[in-house]
Enzyme design. Sequence first.
Site, PDB file in Angstrom:
ATOM      1  N   ASN A 136       0.881  -1.171  -0.119  1.00  0.00           N
ATOM      2  CA  ASN A 136      -0.018   0.046  -0.072  1.00  0.00           C
ATOM      3  C   ASN A 136       1.080   1.316  -0.210  1.00  0.00           C
ATOM      4  O   ASN A 136       0.594   2.186  -0.784  1.00  0.00           O
ATOM      5  CB  ASN A 136      -0.814   0.013   1.121  1.00  0.00           C
ATOM      6  CG  ASN A 136      -1.913  -1.237   1.244  1.00  0.00           C
ATOM      7  OD1 ASN A 136      -1.800  -1.905   0.399  1.00  0.00           O
ATOM      8  ND2 ASN A 136      -2.393  -1.411   2.180  1.00  0.00           N
ATOM      9  N   ASN A 188       2.165  -0.898  13.645  1.00  0.00           N
ATOM     10  CA  ASN A 188       1.130  -1.821  13.083  1.00  0.00           C
ATOM     11  C   ASN A 188       0.745  -3.161  13.842  1.00  0.00           C
ATOM     12  O   ASN A 188       1.079  -4.215  13.333  1.00  0.00           O
ATOM     13  CB  ASN A 188       1.608  -2.166  11.699  1.00  0.00           C
ATOM     14  CG  ASN A 188       0.609  -1.429  10.511  1.00  0.00           C
ATOM     15  OD1 ASN A 188      -0.508  -1.149  10.978  1.00  0.00           O
ATOM     16  ND2 ASN A 188       0.966  -1.464   9.128  1.00  0.00           N
ATOM     17  N   GLY A 234      -3.774   4.042   7.458  1.00  0.00           N
ATOM     18  CA  GLY A 234      -2.408   4.272   8.311  1.00  0.00           C
ATOM     19  C   GLY A 234      -1.380   4.295   7.108  1.00  0.00           C
ATOM     20  O   GLY A 234      -0.311   4.789   7.290  1.00  0.00           O
ATOM     21  N   ASP A 235      -1.421   3.135   6.307  1.00  0.00           N
ATOM     22  CA  ASP A 235      -0.332   3.103   5.323  1.00  0.00           C
ATOM     23  C   ASP A 235      -0.435   4.323   4.289  1.00  0.00           C
ATOM     24  O   ASP A 235       0.763   4.704   4.196  1.00  0.00           O
ATOM     25  CB  ASP A 235      -0.525   1.828   4.434  1.00  0.00           C
ATOM     26  CG  ASP A 235      -0.749   0.640   5.208  1.00  0.00           C
ATOM     27  OD1 ASP A 235      -0.119   0.505   6.281  1.00  0.00           O
ATOM     28  OD2 ASP A 235      -1.795  -0.177   4.924  1.00  0.00           O
TER      29      ASP A 235
END
Lengths: 340, 340, 340, 340, 340, 340
Positions: free
Chosen positions: D37, D167, D280-281
């Site tokens: 991502n 993560n 988040g990515d």
Amino acid sequence: MKVVTYGELMLRLAPKGYLRFLQQPEFEATFGGGEANVAVSLANFGAQAAYVTKLPKNDIADAALRELKGLGVDVDGVARGGERMGIYFVEKGASMRPGKVVYDRAHSAIAEATAADFDWERILDGADWFHFTGITPALNKDVQPDILLGALECARRRGVKVSCDLNFRKKLWDSATAGKVMAKLMPYVDVLIANEEDAYDVFGIKAAGSDVNAGKLDGKGYEDVARQLSQKFGIKTVAITLRESISANDNNWGAMLYEDGKAYFSKRYAVRIVDRVGGGDSFGAGLIYATLSGMDAQSKLEFAVAASALKHTVEGDYNRVTLDEVKALTKGNASGRVQR
Amino acid sequence: MKVVTYGELMLRLAPKGYLRFLQQPEFEATFGGGEANVAVSLANFGAQAAYVTKLPKNDIADAALRELKGLGVDVDGVARGGERMGIYFVEKGASMRPGKVVYDRAHSAIAEATAADFDWERILDGADWFHFTGITPALNKDVQPDILLGALECARRRGVKVSCDLNFRKKLWDSATAGKVMAKLMPYVDVLIANEEDAYDVFGIKAAGSDVNAGKLDGKGYEDVARQLSQKFGIKTVAITLRESISANDNNWGAMLYEDGKAYFSKRYAVRIVDRVGGGDSFGAGLIYATLSGMDAQSKLEFAVAASALKHTVEGDYNRVTLDEVKALTKGNASGRVQR
Amino acid sequence: MKVVTYGELMLRLAPKGYLRFLQQPEFEATFGGGEANVAVSLANFGAQAAYVTKLPKNDIADAALRELKGLGVDVDGVARGGERMGIYFVEKGASMRPGKVVYDRAHSAIAEATAADFDWERILDGADWFHFTGITPALNKDVQPDILLGALECARRRGVKVSCDLNFRKKLWDSATAGKVMAKLMPYVDVLIANEEDAYDVFGIKAAGSDVNAGKLDGKGYEDVARQLSQKFGIKTVAITLRESISANDNNWGAMLYEDGKAYFSKRYAVRIVDRVGGGDSFGAGLIYATLSGMDAQSKLEFAVAASALKHTVEGDYNRVTLDEVKALTKGNASGRVQR
Amino acid sequence: MKVVTYGELMLRLAPKGYLRFLQQPEFEATFGGGEANVAVSLANFGAQAAYVTKLPKNDIADAALRELKGLGVDVDGVARGGERMGIYFVEKGASMRPGKVVYDRAHSAIAEATAADFDWERILDGADWFHFTGITPALNKDVQPDILLGALECARRRGVKVSCDLNFRKKLWDSATAGKVMAKLMPYVDVLIANEEDAYDVFGIKAAGSDVNAGKLDGKGYEDVARQLSQKFGIKTVAITLRESISANDNNWGAMLYEDGKAYFSKRYAVRIVDRVGGGDSFGAGLIYATLSGMDAQSKLEFAVAASALKHTVEGDYNRVTLDEVKALTKGNASGRVQR
Amino acid sequence: MKVVTYGELMLRLAPKGYLRFLQQPEFEATFGGGEANVAVSLANFGAQAAYVTKLPKNDIADAALRELKGLGVDVDGVARGGERMGIYFVEKGASMRPGKVVYDRAHSAIAEATAADFDWERILDGADWFHFTGITPALNKDVQPDILLGALECARRRGVKVSCDLNFRKKLWDSATAGKVMAKLMPYVDVLIANEEDAYDVFGIKAAGSDVNAGKLDGKGYEDVARQLSQKFGIKTVAITLRESISANDNNWGAMLYEDGKAYFSKRYAVRIVDRVGGGDSFGAGLIYATLSGMDAQSKLEFAVAASALKHTVEGDYNRVTLDEVKALTKGNASGRVQR
Amino acid sequence: MKVVTYGELMLRLAPKGYLRFLQQPEFEATFGGGEANVAVSLANFGAQAAYVTKLPKNDIADAALRELKGLGVDVDGVARGGERMGIYFVEKGASMRPGKVVYDRAHSAIAEATAADFDWERILDGADWFHFTGITPALNKDVQPDILLGALECARRRGVKVSCDLNFRKKLWDSATAGKVMAKLMPYVDVLIANEEDAYDVFGIKAAGSDVNAGKLDGKGYEDVARQLSQKFGIKTVAITLRESISANDNNWGAMLYEDGKAYFSKRYAVRIVDRVGGGDSFGAGLIYATLSGMDAQSKLEFAVAASALKHTVEGDYNRVTLDEVKALTKGNASGRVQR
């Protein structure tokens, strides 16, 4: 009439229509597996069908069981646990382009199951028939043959008839191993089912006069194959499906039955294929149903062939046809005229 | 092995299945065009394929390039600018109802491109082969022939082999104009490709003994056609695809190759059609690949015919088959049996 | 050229592709019904077509009328009211699996309509032709025959030609009742249309030498049937469609016309089926159009057969083909080649 | 500007819309994984992005790479081999019903990869930045930490900057193991990224004054968390995304950045969610891009937050937005008005 | 009550749901265009609506007309010919991501139409109202203004009321040209409709106290704008729609009406958007309908705002709501409760 | 814990997403009906749920039963026969556009059932609870009240608890008839469930201080309503769901419970709606489950409200949520955070 089948149930992911894998970002998501397919067919015919496997505890496996229950299959004997559910990706063939299967079934719950997962005495209680296929021992050749022997011995003790579909899968094991393992299970088998390639792939018994890749099958040669299988393992009934593959769209479909030393040949259907996966399983189910219904040799062969010819017109692994539909076809009307 | 192709890339809008235009309010939206189709086939076979065109700067054209890049085609030579991207609407034929194409490609970026858009010296640097079709000059008969001449002269200087697919499109120009324009380009061509109608439509050379609309083609007549094309323009290799159209669903598909004064005829495939658009392009790509791989005349013809027979089983313009799949078919297994 | 048709319009719910009922939780939702199908065909050919029925006041019926209007059919004569719109569920057949229809049409607005719903004098004002089928009286055998007699008498008074398609539906009524009711309507009919089974099912007139379920039809036998129908009811023109059903996918399709004591036989088409529902209706529409256009007997038969052969390649009840497409086919090009 | 990311790529199977798993028999089938991502986001922004993983040799993995290539990601460093590709099933949450993820990623090629699969010297040649996440060591805590250490040491030798997104995935490992493993990797990290829960889950550092499940986050508390992380591991830059989850449809989204001892807080966006996976990515990618572009602390924080706010409006794992779109949002226009 | 509208009809291609362009290879394919949208709304309310445009002779344009006819719009005045039909691609916005439109409308039949294509005397025969928008002259600023002047003079001669929606499109022309052209047309206009930006974009008249991008609109400022427009061009009625764009999903929607020197403000609706394209057109249609129905100033404003608020909940350009639905909303029930 | 429910099961046909009826030619096809919905919820929670209805013998009804069996509902008591299965068409509301239901349920098998179809002694054997709704007597006010009285008397004899959901449907009957019929059934009811409108519509008991269409509900007023219902009919427990409809997308959802003379009020959820049909049924099921589980008054109210709040996030009539999901919500986490 209660039949128990045992094997792997997989999530089946297929592109729509004749698309190649991921040509569009979606999959038709259904379920299937040789032995579950047999159970569904039997339930559709009105038999009591129970299916045994092991599945992980997750929403995907829950959905698989939901569908089986809806189709009338008893899944009370299904063990839950393990890491994952087997998956297979399947792309429909077209014309001279062959269908394609990508397996993602390693480490499935059933492949890593142990004998403790299945209480055969309870499972086979009240059963008339037990069915398995050559796929199951191939999933884990260290453990599954023993689990199966447990089931087969229990079946023998209880007088439960046993059928086996050889179902050789070269992506799962090799012929040498298959031959060794299957030979140990054959003595328990009452009815052996194979397709036009299995006998050679598993036991090295070849049909003379046929060329599978050219779509030319010779009935006489298969009669010999059946006789050899029957004699070698002392199996009363051997049935061989005979698929002449003209193309991925068009097959000729028939079968032969060898019983008590006599060979029977079925009507041959020219099939325009909708989905051929599960074709053999629907033959097996038809044969079991017809046998338990007390039909004579020729009739049960015709019933099994008609049922499985119809399967080729149904999307998915499961043979969604009724007893009435099979019977209507055995009576000779294959014209496909609309009823209204 | 590096091949450069040049032509128009279009947005392709098609109803689902056998629906007629807008019978449902949606379109399958993919991309295609003769020369891009050739590039994709070559990339699928493992060749280095570069594709040159001109596209506007918008999200639709970006998506077209995204797909080509994903398929392994080098699109660094694509010019950006212009008003619009060509579009074609295509409806699948069925039985006696012919497929239908509605073009909306006027004023496309490539149709209005100028010589300044393409730096052929840079584009053909390192190339072994250059491919174009008769569609490109038809897009703008005032400008494109000159752009092509620029490319062809550059190719000659650099020793790059040249192939051309005649690809006559009667909705884009008439036979008289086509004949005049194409005749100017022929002297640069090493390999000429045509279908069963092109030679007549473009150069008035008719195959004796054949009736295209009746689906009856006579090989001998086409050998004559090829010979005349070869002699008239001094072209070493002429290939003609031979489509016998039994219906929109069923075609017989083969080809003949005329090389160094000798004619070769391919195996003929009975094809159940999934999507025939791009069939000829996949033949061209197969022939280019096979030639660059150094196959002999018969082998390269068989490779090209097998590759393009398979294309008929794949949805969309692009021939999504692998080198292994083509090779397997040339080895003779056209039975379409599932591999598992 | 103005044609009025009268009958039931139904919501048609069908699974996608070859799926069985509710194998996926969705239905294609279109509309159709024998007489509406005829009206749509005629409008597509450029004739003035008016359709009469009764529909409830709700959004579903509104959508049905929206589509008819879009297709150019005049629906000003449609009565609104009643409880519900008829529905039929249809599953496509495949290979030897027959198509399946589940009717849910009881208590529809038209089935419960009364004579007061239709002002035939106004409806038939300016009309050249009135068409009905044997389905309508079957919807309500107490009321519809009288409504129809009202229409037929009005037609006679006004010199409006009348055609009737026998269209026997065994799920709606039995042969005895059908025979009695239809016999009362026949004296008003100028052109009678039937399929290969109707004459026997309704009037007990059997074609010698044919076996419908085996897909073997003998033209001579049907000539006799037509002659008997003509003589028994004094009908000038009798047309019989001849469907040889090889499978649910492949039919041979042709027809015979008996007019002024002479029999004509059409070209026979080998049809790969997309959707065969409405095939007979599209024949009727073709015959009406050709007759009103003043074609000779053989030509109108060929026009009607070509139009209806094309219908088999179109999804849904309605025959979405143009006059040009039918004419092109009658000129002999059935090769299905793409036009571009 | 060349960035290398390393981690697992999975097949992502999701029901359509807000359906629960297998409520309809189909899945949207796309691909994703934290580090892929990030690579896609960077390629969309125009950076050179290379992605490293291990994938089996099959058609499904081929499709995954095809898409990445199309999106402009360099996948030359991807190792091929191993048994299977990880899969994750994801069901969209709605209102108070949380989104649901079912992992089927055990035994994936990357989980069973070895150090020999990756030649870091070659992979990091010419790179400016290396990015990894806490998911990768969790895939195989015996092997992956060492593979990562190999990469990190190589990066240090070559002066390649390193970012890590903590993560934490509780379905893959527990906090104790995670804390131990991640602590060994932290000394190599230049930029540490975490969400509002990670610091506590991995290192036990809790933000005072916040209640994640109640959707109430206190910036001050997270400033402390960032300071502790920075001081404990000697990391120059720590960024924490702050998601206030009002419901599965509505989130407030912002972040804080702690750099050189100073805290910066971003604008906070009220987000109506289309797909929050990969949020988040996309923040991490934005931060890397902005940092390599030389923006100041506040600007790079705002860029990263705007990029990731936009991600929430895009279906799938990948953030399909352009540099221009992110910049337009950072300039303050969040009104969503159509541009035409 | 007969209303004629004139302008461009486009094929509208949109990804499903919130997908970005070609994230999946398909488009929803519908039709729309400002003036056609007005005609459809009016037909839905029961008015006689006629729509005039020019469209090429092809299957795509045929489908467009089919839909309009189905919706009850009279398309007899549509000229056929020209090269192509305009197309627009539209991507739905979500949250802070704006909707996106890619136009492919250059060289459309209507853009290249001439005065000879439209016989205004015949077209406006029996009409009560003529409606056009600022999009039409922008399509071809050399020809369309004259065509429109022809229509407007004819309307004046016949006493047909005229409404104009300013509808500025910055992708089609610039403000300076727009201002000059539209100023020439204004003297013929009885009712002028604009959105919150048009008056400034076309005539440079700015509303004080409002910030469109921040979603803050001040009614007082727009009252001034309306007064200036009314006085400058001598227009009796000026209506301005007021859209406060909170995000791509949530807008506040209302309008003001300035008539005979007095300003009226509507109720303001908080709208959760399904599809906002055509929102302004549905307002215009509502205003025309209400005016022709003889409502007073406040009532017609409320009717138009309610009709257009409802449009935001309907997919596609066309406002598929009934008169009853609009009236129910004007009566105050905006709770969206199911009726059953 | 065994619960029996009795009522009508319908085929539910709905356009996709927010489309209006037949805006695209397809329907999502599922099943539902108040009492079946309750049975499914209970089975999902792990209770033994049996559902009783009458359905015709056809493939559509078979599919309905298949789904119920899959979901774990015992359908052995379903009578087969009759003409048709009820159908309802439902269009999702959006913003201020209300949801719309078109019923096509007249003449359904259950509406025309007789007392002989149901052997209550056998059906209620072993049951702990019987549930019905006010919809059932409305289907056939001549026969169904008596069938229900038969069931209720049998329940009383056997000590089976009885719950009733008033569920007034103004499209099925009027308030006067409903009041009279329901008053006869009330004496048998232990738990009465109603929504914010039912008590007034059926028994004329109005809640002071509330305005349903304005989305403003006053708890105190409903306490009075519940007290009156309890006293008038001697019902121990009365539960009233309180829906504040802000728009078709956003509702506030809560409930009050009146038991043994005391009123309890639930937490109120702000619900973003996916599908609100079946919301009340899921409340009823939650209340039954919680009661049989022995929860105290406040707990069972909270359980029922949480279960039904979750229903609003699930497509279709059935509440596809698990016991764990409901419990997690009652514990307070309504943030919708993804679990992974």
